[in-house]
Design a protein around this motif. Structure first.
Motif, PDB file in Angstrom:
ATOM      1  N   ALA A  35      -5.676 -47.557 -14.928  1.00  0.00           N
ATOM      2  CA  ALA A  35      -5.201 -46.698 -13.879  1.00  0.00           C
ATOM      3  C   ALA A  35      -5.277 -47.724 -12.602  1.00  0.00           C
ATOM      4  O   ALA A  35      -4.198 -47.285 -11.648  1.00  0.00           O
ATOM      5  CB  ALA A  35      -6.550 -45.738 -13.537  1.00  0.00           C
ATOM      6  N   TYR A  38      -2.013 -49.358 -12.646  1.00  0.00           N
ATOM      7  CA  TYR A  38      -0.828 -48.399 -12.699  1.00  0.00           C
ATOM      8  C   TYR A  38      -0.495 -48.148 -11.204  1.00  0.00           C
ATOM      9  O   TYR A  38       0.712 -47.936 -10.956  1.00  0.00           O
ATOM     10  CB  TYR A  38      -0.993 -47.264 -13.783  1.00  0.00           C
ATOM     11  N   CYS A  42       2.497 -48.797  -8.894  1.00  0.00           N
ATOM     12  CA  CYS A  42       3.387 -47.753  -8.485  1.00  0.00           C
ATOM     13  C   CYS A  42       3.722 -47.864  -6.959  1.00  0.00           C
ATOM     14  O   CYS A  42       4.657 -47.613  -6.405  1.00  0.00           O
ATOM     15  CB  CYS A  42       2.985 -46.171  -9.003  1.00  0.00           C
ATOM     16  N   ALA A  54       0.648 -48.762 -18.305  1.00  0.00           N
ATOM     17  CA  ALA A  54       0.892 -47.597 -19.143  1.00  0.00           C
ATOM     18  C   ALA A  54       0.789 -47.818 -20.506  1.00  0.00           C
ATOM     19  O   ALA A  54       0.479 -46.866 -21.351  1.00  0.00           O
ATOM     20  CB  ALA A  54       2.419 -46.964 -18.783  1.00  0.00           C
ATOM     21  N   SER A  58      -3.957 -44.760 -23.845  1.00  0.00           N
ATOM     22  CA  SER A  58      -3.203 -43.416 -24.065  1.00  0.00           C
ATOM     23  C   SER A  58      -2.679 -42.663 -22.853  1.00  0.00           C
ATOM     24  O   SER A  58      -3.437 -42.908 -21.894  1.00  0.00           O
ATOM     25  CB  SER A  58      -3.969 -42.485 -24.975  1.00  0.00           C
ATOM     26  N   PRO A  59      -1.610 -42.106 -22.899  1.00  0.00           N
ATOM     27  CA  PRO A  59      -1.154 -41.176 -21.672  1.00  0.00           C
ATOM     28  C   PRO A  59      -2.313 -40.329 -21.233  1.00  0.00           C
ATOM     29  O   PRO A  59      -2.491 -40.368 -19.785  1.00  0.00           O
ATOM     30  CB  PRO A  59       0.020 -40.484 -22.300  1.00  0.00           C
ATOM     31  N   GLU A  60      -3.211 -39.824 -21.984  1.00  0.00           N
ATOM     32  CA  GLU A  60      -4.157 -38.907 -21.599  1.00  0.00           C
ATOM     33  C   GLU A  60      -5.301 -39.631 -20.842  1.00  0.00           C
ATOM     34  O   GLU A  60      -5.805 -39.139 -19.920  1.00  0.00           O
ATOM     35  CB  GLU A  60      -4.651 -37.976 -22.816  1.00  0.00           C
ATOM     36  N   LEU A  62      -4.968 -42.538 -19.535  1.00  0.00           N
ATOM     37  CA  LEU A  62      -4.130 -43.076 -18.295  1.00  0.00           C
ATOM     38  C   LEU A  62      -4.613 -41.994 -17.063  1.00  0.00           C
ATOM     39  O   LEU A  62      -4.541 -42.132 -15.889  1.00  0.00           O
ATOM     40  CB  LEU A  62      -2.829 -43.424 -18.155  1.00  0.00           C
ATOM     41  N   SER A  63      -3.861 -40.647 -17.502  1.00  0.00           N
ATOM     42  CA  SER A  63      -3.881 -39.572 -16.616  1.00  0.00           C
ATOM     43  C   SER A  63      -5.449 -39.150 -15.972  1.00  0.00           C
ATOM     44  O   SER A  63      -5.558 -39.183 -14.637  1.00  0.00           O
ATOM     45  CB  SER A  63      -3.306 -38.171 -17.284  1.00  0.00           C
ATOM     46  N   PHE A  64      -6.410 -39.250 -16.821  1.00  0.00           N
ATOM     47  CA  PHE A  64      -7.723 -39.118 -16.503  1.00  0.00           C
ATOM     48  C   PHE A  64      -8.174 -40.115 -15.657  1.00  0.00           C
ATOM     49  O   PHE A  64      -8.776 -39.845 -14.397  1.00  0.00           O
ATOM     50  CB  PHE A  64      -8.516 -39.084 -17.756  1.00  0.00           C
ATOM     51  N   VAL A  66      -6.279 -42.224 -13.657  1.00  0.00           N
ATOM     52  CA  VAL A  66      -5.598 -41.954 -12.264  1.00  0.00           C
ATOM     53  C   VAL A  66      -6.047 -40.783 -11.330  1.00  0.00           C
ATOM     54  O   VAL A  66      -6.287 -40.982 -10.314  1.00  0.00           O
ATOM     55  CB  VAL A  66      -3.881 -41.745 -12.494  1.00  0.00           C
ATOM     56  N   ASN A  67      -6.442 -39.639 -12.061  1.00  0.00           N
ATOM     57  CA  ASN A  67      -7.229 -38.527 -11.482  1.00  0.00           C
ATOM     58  C   ASN A  67      -8.377 -38.925 -10.855  1.00  0.00           C
ATOM     59  O   ASN A  67      -8.663 -38.840  -9.766  1.00  0.00           O
ATOM     60  CB  ASN A  67      -7.220 -37.325 -12.448  1.00  0.00           C
TER      61      ASN A  67
END
Length: 98
Positions: A35, A38, A42, A54, A58-60, A62-64, A66-67
């Motif tokens: 994260a 990434y 960005c 990335a 996993s995408p999930e 990474l989303s967690f 970043v959040n």
């Protein structure tokens, strides 16, 4: 009981790591490293680093990550500015104050 919880957490974290990195540093990256890499990529508009980070998890995951990074950043800025997290978040997004 603690050992059982530790094994469960370790299993979840291991599942979130892909370990598919083929570069010179072949260790698995955790979701917080991914994260941070990434988001910083960005911010610098570095597509190569974005794609690399990335692929670390996993995408999930990474989303967690970043959040979680966003939440921590807003809290830190709010403390620094002596404002509420809501006010800081809205200001960062260019939204009017409520």
């Amino acid at each position: 009981m603690l050992a059982r919880i530790r094994r469960s957490v370790t299993g979840v974290l291991d599942a979130l790591r892909t370990g598919s990195d083929t570069g010179p540093d072949t260790r698995a990256h955790n979701l917080f490293e991914a994260a941070a890499a990434y988001v910083s990529a960005c911010a610098e508009d570095d597509q190569e680093r974005i794609d690399e980070a990335a692929g670390w998890v996993s995408p999930e995951a990474l989303s967690f990550g970043v959040n979680e990074l966003a939440c921590r950043a807003v809290v830190a800025l709010a403390r620094e500015r002596d404002e509420s997290p809501r006010t800081v978040a809205r200001a960062l997004l260019g939204l009017p104050a409520v």
